[in-house]
Design a protein around this motif. Structure first.
Motif, PDB file in Angstrom:
ATOM      1  N   VAL A   8       0.838  -1.202   0.000  1.00 57.78           N
ATOM      2  CA  VAL A   8       0.000   0.000   0.000  1.00 57.78           C
ATOM      3  C   VAL A   8       0.871   1.250   0.000  1.00 57.78           C
ATOM      4  N   LYS A   9       1.937   1.238   0.775  1.00 57.04           N
ATOM      5  CA  LYS A   9       2.783   2.431   0.888  1.00 57.04           C
ATOM      6  C   LYS A   9       3.643   2.649  -0.348  1.00 57.04           C
ATOM      7  N   PHE A  10       4.298   1.600  -0.820  1.00 57.75           N
ATOM      8  CA  PHE A  10       5.292   1.741  -1.882  1.00 57.75           C
ATOM      9  C   PHE A  10       4.796   1.297  -3.262  1.00 57.75           C
ATOM     10  N   GLY A  11       3.670   0.588  -3.305  1.00 62.57           N
ATOM     11  CA  GLY A  11       3.208   0.060  -4.581  1.00 62.57           C
ATOM     12  C   GLY A  11       3.880  -1.235  -4.962  1.00 62.57           C
ATOM     13  N   ARG A  12       4.686  -1.773  -4.077  1.00 65.98           N
ATOM     14  CA  ARG A  12       5.380  -3.031  -4.332  1.00 65.98           C
ATOM     15  C   ARG A  12       5.909  -3.567  -3.005  1.00 65.98           C
ATOM     16  N   ASP A  13       6.250  -4.836  -2.999  1.00 67.93           N
ATOM     17  CA  ASP A  13       6.801  -5.464  -1.807  1.00 67.93           C
ATOM     18  C   ASP A  13       7.749  -6.566  -2.246  1.00 67.93           C
ATOM     19  N   TYR A  14       8.865  -6.689  -1.556  1.00 64.69           N
ATOM     20  CA  TYR A  14       9.884  -7.662  -1.939  1.00 64.69           C
ATOM     21  C   TYR A  14       9.301  -9.065  -2.042  1.00 64.69           C
ATOM     22  N   TYR A  15       8.474  -9.459  -1.074  1.00 64.95           N
ATOM     23  CA  TYR A  15       7.972 -10.828  -1.057  1.00 64.95           C
ATOM     24  C   TYR A  15       6.789 -11.015  -2.007  1.00 64.95           C
ATOM     25  N   LEU A  16       5.979  -9.994  -2.184  1.00 64.77           N
ATOM     26  CA  LEU A  16       4.918 -10.096  -3.185  1.00 64.77           C
ATOM     27  C   LEU A  16       5.503 -10.192  -4.592  1.00 64.77           C
ATOM     28  N   GLU A  17       6.675  -9.571  -4.787  1.00 61.39           N
ATOM     29  CA  GLU A  17       7.321  -9.630  -6.097  1.00 61.39           C
ATOM     30  C   GLU A  17       7.831 -11.028  -6.415  1.00 61.39           C
ATOM     31  N   ARG A  42      -6.835  -7.204  -0.299  1.00 58.70           N
ATOM     32  CA  ARG A  42      -7.209  -5.839   0.085  1.00 58.70           C
ATOM     33  C   ARG A  42      -6.160  -4.809  -0.317  1.00 58.70           C
ATOM     34  N   ALA A  43      -4.883  -5.185  -0.221  1.00 57.33           N
ATOM     35  CA  ALA A  43      -3.805  -4.217  -0.409  1.00 57.33           C
ATOM     36  C   ALA A  43      -3.878  -3.492  -1.754  1.00 57.33           C
ATOM     37  N   PRO A  44      -3.979  -4.187  -2.908  1.00 61.11           N
ATOM     38  CA  PRO A  44      -4.063  -3.460  -4.184  1.00 61.11           C
ATOM     39  C   PRO A  44      -5.314  -2.582  -4.275  1.00 61.11           C
ATOM     40  N   ILE A  45      -6.446  -3.076  -3.711  1.00 61.71           N
ATOM     41  CA  ILE A  45      -7.681  -2.291  -3.742  1.00 61.71           C
ATOM     42  C   ILE A  45      -7.517  -1.008  -2.935  1.00 61.71           C
ATOM     43  N   LEU A  46      -6.939  -1.131  -1.730  1.00 58.77           N
ATOM     44  CA  LEU A  46      -6.784   0.020  -0.852  1.00 58.77           C
ATOM     45  C   LEU A  46      -5.826   1.040  -1.447  1.00 58.77           C
ATOM     46  N   ARG A  47      -4.725   0.584  -2.010  1.00 62.63           N
ATOM     47  CA  ARG A  47      -3.785   1.531  -2.626  1.00 62.63           C
ATOM     48  C   ARG A  47      -4.448   2.261  -3.789  1.00 62.63           C
ATOM     49  N   SER A  48      -5.204   1.524  -4.602  1.00 64.19           N
ATOM     50  CA  SER A  48      -5.904   2.149  -5.732  1.00 64.19           C
ATOM     51  C   SER A  48      -6.894   3.197  -5.261  1.00 64.19           C
ATOM     52  N   GLN A  49      -7.660   2.895  -4.191  1.00 64.50           N
ATOM     53  CA  GLN A  49      -8.646   3.843  -3.673  1.00 64.50           C
ATOM     54  C   GLN A  49      -7.972   5.084  -3.073  1.00 64.50           C
ATOM     55  N   ASN A  52      -8.786   8.750  -4.505  1.00 64.70           N
ATOM     56  CA  ASN A  52      -9.586   9.633  -3.655  1.00 64.70           C
ATOM     57  C   ASN A  52      -8.766  10.527  -2.720  1.00 64.70           C
ATOM     58  N   ALA A  53      -7.476  10.266  -2.589  1.00 61.43           N
ATOM     59  CA  ALA A  53      -6.623  11.125  -1.753  1.00 61.43           C
ATOM     60  C   ALA A  53      -5.239  11.243  -2.392  1.00 61.43           C
ATOM     61  N   PRO A  54      -5.169  11.754  -3.617  1.00 59.16           N
ATOM     62  CA  PRO A  54      -3.882  11.795  -4.328  1.00 59.16           C
ATOM     63  C   PRO A  54      -2.829  12.653  -3.645  1.00 59.16           C
ATOM     64  N   GLN A  55      -3.255  13.581  -2.746  1.00 65.18           N
ATOM     65  CA  GLN A  55      -2.285  14.436  -2.053  1.00 65.18           C
ATOM     66  C   GLN A  55      -1.408  13.649  -1.088  1.00 65.18           C
ATOM     67  N   LEU A  56      -1.789  12.394  -0.763  1.00 67.22           N
ATOM     68  CA  LEU A  56      -0.978  11.574   0.139  1.00 67.22           C
ATOM     69  C   LEU A  56       0.244  10.994  -0.567  1.00 67.22           C
ATOM     70  N   LEU A  57       0.290  11.053  -1.885  1.00 68.75           N
ATOM     71  CA  LEU A  57       1.405  10.496  -2.644  1.00 68.75           C
ATOM     72  C   LEU A  57       2.493  11.543  -2.819  1.00 68.75           C
ATOM     73  N   SER A  63       6.484  12.420  -4.626  1.00 67.32           N
ATOM     74  CA  SER A  63       7.038  12.299  -5.973  1.00 67.32           C
ATOM     75  C   SER A  63       7.551  10.896  -6.276  1.00 67.32           C
ATOM     76  N   LEU A  64       7.813  10.091  -5.240  1.00 70.12           N
ATOM     77  CA  LEU A  64       8.292   8.725  -5.425  1.00 70.12           C
ATOM     78  C   LEU A  64       7.152   7.706  -5.389  1.00 70.12           C
ATOM     79  N   ASP A  65       5.906   8.198  -5.462  1.00 74.41           N
ATOM     80  CA  ASP A  65       4.726   7.336  -5.454  1.00 74.41           C
ATOM     81  C   ASP A  65       4.552   6.622  -4.121  1.00 74.41           C
ATOM     82  N   TYR A  66       5.056   7.222  -3.058  1.00 75.53           N
ATOM     83  CA  TYR A  66       4.928   6.690  -1.701  1.00 75.53           C
ATOM     84  C   TYR A  66       3.709   7.325  -1.031  1.00 75.53           C
TER      85      TYR A  66
END
Length: 843
Positions: free
Chosen positions: A383-392, A601-608, A612-617, A619-622
């Protein structure tokens, strides 16, 4: 057959087999003579192939020689030899079969090769230790059968050689294989292809999931009658197109398998997505295996297979290019660094079933590896980084803006993707394609199917939606089909959603009978006229059943004859028979799958959050969100309205003008109860956290413990060994993250933190199993942190280049490195006590 030898780093590769062949010499101009180191000499690779199987030549040159500038000399069994600076290969004129290539831009060389008997040449060859012999057993070449005595002599004279056997058909049980199996079975590798196994009767799924393909391959190789020949061999290697490979070992005491797979695609996806072509991919793959084995010292066989697959994938793209008439091989591009740089290929162990019955499709899932490293931690990082070492490391299903790591969803989505792909690409089909989609309310049924269609042919699909619960008569349905027909006539393919198709109309399931003719014949009736619908995809979204099985069970329970008759009367069976596929979408809530739901849930939550709150991102998409808020959104047991509730909570939160989502931004309990149980959500939000001052103190204590443990093995000028006051801020952040992760580790082993007031904290002693579990979790946290910061795996550690040899799974770590993590978690009680905290068991 006349074999020839390849010298590779003081080892030899001997290639035997084929009727027509040419001899190739790859010369390394940078090599030096042993007698005179200052004088250049020629390190030669000789290779016997069919008229220049360019793929193998290029790969061997790139993998074994590994030089950017190599000279190629080519010759046949004629009296002259030719050479050229580069290999330019063009189709032979008049060739009607598979493309045969020849060398151009050549010049004649003196000296012809010795003509030897093709059947026994090389039989008495003494190879160096651990050399490789490749045998192609082509049964169609009746006049050129390899001399069995010669092969037998070769085996006896080379007891340490590795043999790679490539049969013409996997079912061939010839004399050569039998001889190899008896005399060198522990040094014998068989190379097969998945498509060949299907052609001889093996039931192996295609393009559903890697778990399903691996399960099918292992079960068939274990139980198919003629595979007894594979017993006790060093291994059977099955190449799965350009997308994966399986290393399988069979025997009474050992059943093991390793899967190499493309994390972002399935079988045939690589060739679908990457244009290019090359002659002799199979020979190239075998050549890479031989070169990798001969050139390696300690590399595991599954890693060599992965490198070989990576090389032929690269060759597919760069070997000949897109223009079939421009077939120049760029050998400089096939050096070792380029060919092995394929970050989408992964490897994992496969759980092999020993049962005589085909195992349940879900008996083995790659996602279970997250049980040691933490489902929640992976979800948080994603959710935070858009990726995870173990999910990859897990297969991912990507369809447009839809991402899922859930195996069941990947298989369902893939099934429908395959149906849609064939339908959209086959323009001769004129009747509609009918698909059903089921799932809980708010699970994203419409979104999922739309993303699948758009990922196949963006711009060609037009989405239409109709809710049947709002229709009052069949005239409304006819009007809807007229709209569908108009879109089809415009040249686009309508993607038509009939939502709540199972709603009541003239009785239970009353709409079903009105869809039979459109589904079967592609026509609909409007009063007295019959109209053609045209090419279209009809999607029936269930409103009362969350799964197709429940739709059938609810309306056709055997014990309730009345319900069964009603289902038949409503044409339910006829409706189901016209469906070509279906999807059961799980949605964001748990469905008898343990902790796996947080990965959905993680991909859904990051997408939402991004929508709906793009100001939380940044420049590094964090995404900047409080860990406890994020943990609560991931772990709350149920969202009352599925994805719509997740979206609503984000929109209800006070995030306007804020670039961080903290606890104070959450809606009130009265507002939250519309979408979740507020007490359950708040329990995760209020999970114990350290005050900033305590976190800083713990981080400093962790760092000092690190310095103490490593002062004997690390130089004092190492940036990580500096005192806290001089430590780089990034390394301080790492120590703080380790401190903040302590409550998570403790909760995983059944402990919690309590603050001690007016008394000295008690020190608890963890059991060995608890220490090992927390040590694994700490290494996993470190892996995630380093990977997110841009670190990559490499043999030699370099802080400047961000390379570490320890960015691997826990089981692959050396024991001395494991000890650092073990010592760190052993010290947790003392570190916590220094900040006034105590560890105690959860009640």
């Amino acid at each position: 057959m006349a074999p020839e030898e390849m010298t590779a780093k003081n080892k030899r590769i001997l290639v035997i087999g084929r009727q027509d062949y040419s001899e190739l010499e790859v010369k390394d101009p940078k090599a030096r003579s042993n007698s005179d180191p200052s004088a250049p000499s020629e390190s030669v690779l000789k290779l016997v192939r069919q008229p220049i199987k360019a793929g193998l030549v290029a790969i061997v040159a790139g993998q074994v020689v590994g030089e950017k500038n190599v000279k190629i000399a080519a010759s046949g069994w004629a009296k002259r030899r030719v050479s050229c600076q580069t290999v330019k290969l063009v189709p032979v004129q008049g060739d009607k079969g598979p493309k045969v290539l020849r060398v151009t831009a050549t010049r004649e060389l003196p000296n012809s090769p010795n003509r030897r008997s093709r059947k026994d040449a090389g039989a008495h060859t003494k190879l160096n230790d651990n050399s490789v012999v490749v045998i192609y057993d082509n049964k169609r070449e009746v006049d050129n059968i390899v001399n069995l005595k010669a092969v037998s002599s070769l085996i006896k004279k080379n007891p340490k050689a590795i043999f790679i056997y490539r049969p013409n058909s996997p079912a061939d049980q010839g004399d050569i294989l039998e001889m190899l199996r008896k005399q060198s079975n522990k040094r014998l590798l068989l190379v097969l292809e998945a498509e060949e196994l299907r052609s001889v009767g093996m039931n192996i799924s295609r393009q559903l999931s890697w778990e399903r393909t691996a399960k099918d391959l292992c079960w068939q190789l274990n139980h198919f009658s003629w595979t007894d020949t594979f017993d006790k061999c060093a291994g059977v290697i099955v190449r799965i197109d350009l997308d994966g490979a399986l290393l399988f070992r069979k025997g009474r005491s050992l059943r093991a398998a390793k899967l190499i797979y493309d994390q972002r695609g399935l079988e045939e996806d690589f060739q679908r997505e990457h244009s290019g072509s090359v002659t002799g991919i199979d020979e190239a793959f075998v050549g890479c295996l031989a070169a990798g084995i001969a050139g390696s010292k300690k590399a595991a066989l599954d890693t060599i297979i992965k490198n070989a697959l990576s090389s032929v994938r690269y060759l597919h793209i760069a070997g000949f290019g897109n223009d079939p008439l421009d077939c120049e091989l760029q050998l400089s591009a096939l050096n070792r660094n380029d060919t092995l740089d394929d970050e989408t290929l992964r490897q994992t162990s496969v759980k092999v079933s020993t049962s005589n019955e085909s195992p349940d499709p879900k008996y083995w899932q790659m996602a279970t590896r997250l049980e040691d490293t933490g489902f929640v931690s992976s979800a948080i990082y994603y959710v935070k980084f858009g990726r995870d070492y173990y999910l990859e490391q897990l297969p991912v299903g990507s369809f447009g803006n839809l991402t899922t790591y859930d195996r069941g969803e990947i298989e369902d989505y893939r099934s429908v993707f395959n149906l849609m792909y064939d339908y959209i690409k086959t323009t001769s089909l004129s009747t509609p394609l009918s698909i059903a989609v089921f799932g809980p309310p708010g699970s994203g049924k419409s979104f999922g199917v739309t993303q699948i269609a758009n990922s196949i042919e963006p711009g060609k699909i037009k989405k239409l939606e109709f809710n049947l619960s709002q229709f009052s008569s069949t005239n409304d349905l006819a009007a809807a089909f007229h709209i569908v027909r108009d879109v089809a006539l415009s040249g686009k393919i309508p993607l038509v959603f009939f939502d709540e198709f199972d709603s009541e109309f003239e009785g239970s399931l009353g709409w079903l009978k009105y869809f039979l003719s459109p589904m079967q014949d592609g026509v609909f009736r409007d009063q007295q006229l019959i109209h053609s619908i045209g090419r279209s995809i009809l999607v029936f979204a269930g409103g009362t059943s969350s799964r197709l099985e429940k739709f059938g069970e609810k309306n056709a329970v055997k014990k309730l004859k009345e319900a069964q008759l009603q289902f038949i009367k409503a044409k339910g069976i006829d409706f189901l028979s016209r469906l070509r596929g279906y999807i059961n979408i799980k949605g964001p809530d748990p469905i008898d799958d343990g902790s796996h739901f947080v990965i959905r849930r993680a991909p859904i939550l990051r997408s939402q959050l991004k929508i709906n709150a793009p100001q939380l991102l940044n420049s590094l998409d964090y995404i900047d969100i409080d860990d406890n808020v994020l943990r609560a959104l991931l772990l709350v047991p149920k969202y009352k309205h599925g994805v719509r509730s997740m979206e609503a909570i984000i929109k209800m939160s006070r995030l306007v003008g804020r670039n961080r989502f903290d606890q104070s931004a959450l809606p009130s309990s009265d507002q939250l109860k519309l979408h979740v149980n507020p007490k359950q959500l708040e329990r995760f939000v209020r999970m114990i956290t350290f005050a900033k001052s305590a976190s800083e103190e713990l981080a400093r204590a962790i760092h000092e413990k690190y310095r103490e443990d490593r002062k004997k093995n690390h130089p004092s000028d190492d940036p990580a060994m500096k005192p806290w006051r001089n430590l780089d801020e990034k390394l301080k952040l790492s120590n703080r993250a380790q401190a903040d992760d302590i409550p998570v580790k403790l909760q995983a082993i059944g402990y919690e933190l309590v603050r001690c007031k007016r008394r000295k904290p008690k020190l608890v002693r963890f059991r060995k199993a608890q220490i090992n579990k927390m040590a694994r979790m700490e290494h996993a946290r470190w892996n995630r942190e380093r990977w997110a910061a841009g670190w990559r795996l490499g043999e030699i550690r370099s802080v400047k280049k961000k390379i570490s040899p320890y960015l691997v799974e826990w089981d692959e770590l050396p024991d001395n490195i494991k000890k650092y993590d073990i010592d760190a978690v052993k010290a947790i009680p003392k570190i916590l006590a220094s900040a006034g905290f105590e560890v105690r068991k959860l009640k």
